[in-house]
Design a protein around this motif. Structure first.
Motif, PDB file in Angstrom:
ATOM      1  N   THR A 159       4.982   1.166   5.840  1.00  0.00           N
ATOM      2  CA  THR A 159       6.405   0.934   5.539  1.00  0.00           C
ATOM      3  C   THR A 159       6.908  -0.253   6.350  1.00  0.00           C
ATOM      4  N   SER A 160       8.205  -0.460   6.306  1.00  0.00           N
ATOM      5  CA  SER A 160       8.856  -1.546   7.030  1.00  0.00           C
ATOM      6  C   SER A 160      10.268  -1.076   7.365  1.00  0.00           C
TER       7      SER A 160
ATOM      8  N   HIS B 193      12.895  -3.225   6.990  1.00  0.00           N
ATOM      9  CA  HIS B 193      13.786  -3.981   6.113  1.00  0.00           C
ATOM     10  C   HIS B 193      12.960  -4.926   5.253  1.00  0.00           C
ATOM     11  N   GLY B 194      13.561  -5.344   4.156  1.00  0.00           N
ATOM     12  CA  GLY B 194      12.940  -6.360   3.324  1.00  0.00           C
ATOM     13  C   GLY B 194      13.290  -7.742   3.844  1.00  0.00           C
TER      14      GLY B 194
ATOM     15  N   LYS C 246      17.550 -10.401   6.534  1.00  0.00           N
ATOM     16  CA  LYS C 246      17.852  -9.021   6.166  1.00  0.00           C
ATOM     17  C   LYS C 246      19.331  -8.663   6.269  1.00  0.00           C
TER      18      LYS C 246
ATOM     19  N   SER D  31      16.630  -6.581   0.350  1.00  0.00           N
ATOM     20  CA  SER D  31      16.722  -6.435   1.790  1.00  0.00           C
ATOM     21  C   SER D  31      16.625  -4.967   2.218  1.00  0.00           C
TER      22      SER D  31
ATOM     23  N   ARG E 212      15.730  -2.137   0.260  1.00  0.00           N
ATOM     24  CA  ARG E 212      14.673  -1.302  -0.322  1.00  0.00           C
ATOM     25  C   ARG E 212      13.330  -1.747   0.248  1.00  0.00           C
ATOM     26  N   ILE E 213      12.576  -0.800   0.765  1.00  0.00           N
ATOM     27  CA  ILE E 213      11.316  -1.130   1.424  1.00  0.00           C
ATOM     28  C   ILE E 213      10.188  -0.264   0.864  1.00  0.00           C
TER      29      ILE E 213
END
Length: 186
Positions: free
Chosen positions: A27-28, A30-31, A42, A49, A51-52
């Motif tokens: 995962t992350s 932020h986009g 972001k 931004s 949705r990850i």
């Protein structure tokens, strides 16, 4: 996707003796805007931004090849990791474990995500609630003449978020409900 870095890690793990009892989460936080909506980095709540990706590999518990499309927050992921590990969590922790939802795609899920942004020299903070097909964004008041501002997008009808319907009379109740839910979550 097995040629990607995560694919290589999973392949190496798959050849080990702990493969079936190891959870891998990709995962992350932020986009990265890359010019979408004329923005970079972001510092907004548009999908590119906020949705990850979230990829979970846990062979001992979850069959592969599944896909879930409902929203969750990183606080849900923290609860999930604690749940997988059998850890006790403090009563004041936010979020819900995703394990029931991951175990059963038909399980009831809240389908909600909250995100906040208060960094990098902005005039005021803003917060977002993603719930079902809608995204609500609230920008706090800067001063007596600026704000607050609201955004509401139907992500099915307007996936690129060009048509802010927050001030449309037909969405007045939805904005009020989502704002109330957002305040409760925060």
């Amino acid at each position: 996707w097995m040629d990607t870095e995560i694919g290589k890690v999973l392949a190496a793990l798959g050849n080990s003796e702990v493969a079936d009892n190891t959870i891998v989460i990709y995962t992350s936080d932020h986009g990265e805007n890359k010019g979408d909506h004329g923005t970079w980095w972001k510092n907004n709540m548009y999908e590119h931004s906020a949705r990850i990706p979230l990829i979970v590999n846990y062979p001992a518990r979850l069959p592969g090849g599944q896909r879930r499309t409902k929203a969750c927050s990183l606080v849900d992921l923290a609860r999930t990791i604690a749940d997988v590990a059998g850890a006790e969590t403090p009563d004041d922790w936010d979020g819900d474990s995703l394990l029931p939802y991951l175990d059963d795609p038909e399980a009831e899920w809240k389908d909600m995500a909250v995100s906040e942004y208060y960094a990098n020299n902005i005039s005021s903070g803003f917060v977002m609630l993603r719930q079902g097909d809608y995204k609500y964004v609230y920008h706090t008041r800067i001063d007596e003449t600026h704000g607050p501002e609201r955004e509401l997008y139907n992500l099915v009808e307007d996936p690129k978020e060009w048509n802010n319907v927050a001030n449309s009379p037909e969405h007045k109740e939805r904005v009020a409900q989502m704002h109330s839910c957002l305040v409760e979550e925060l």
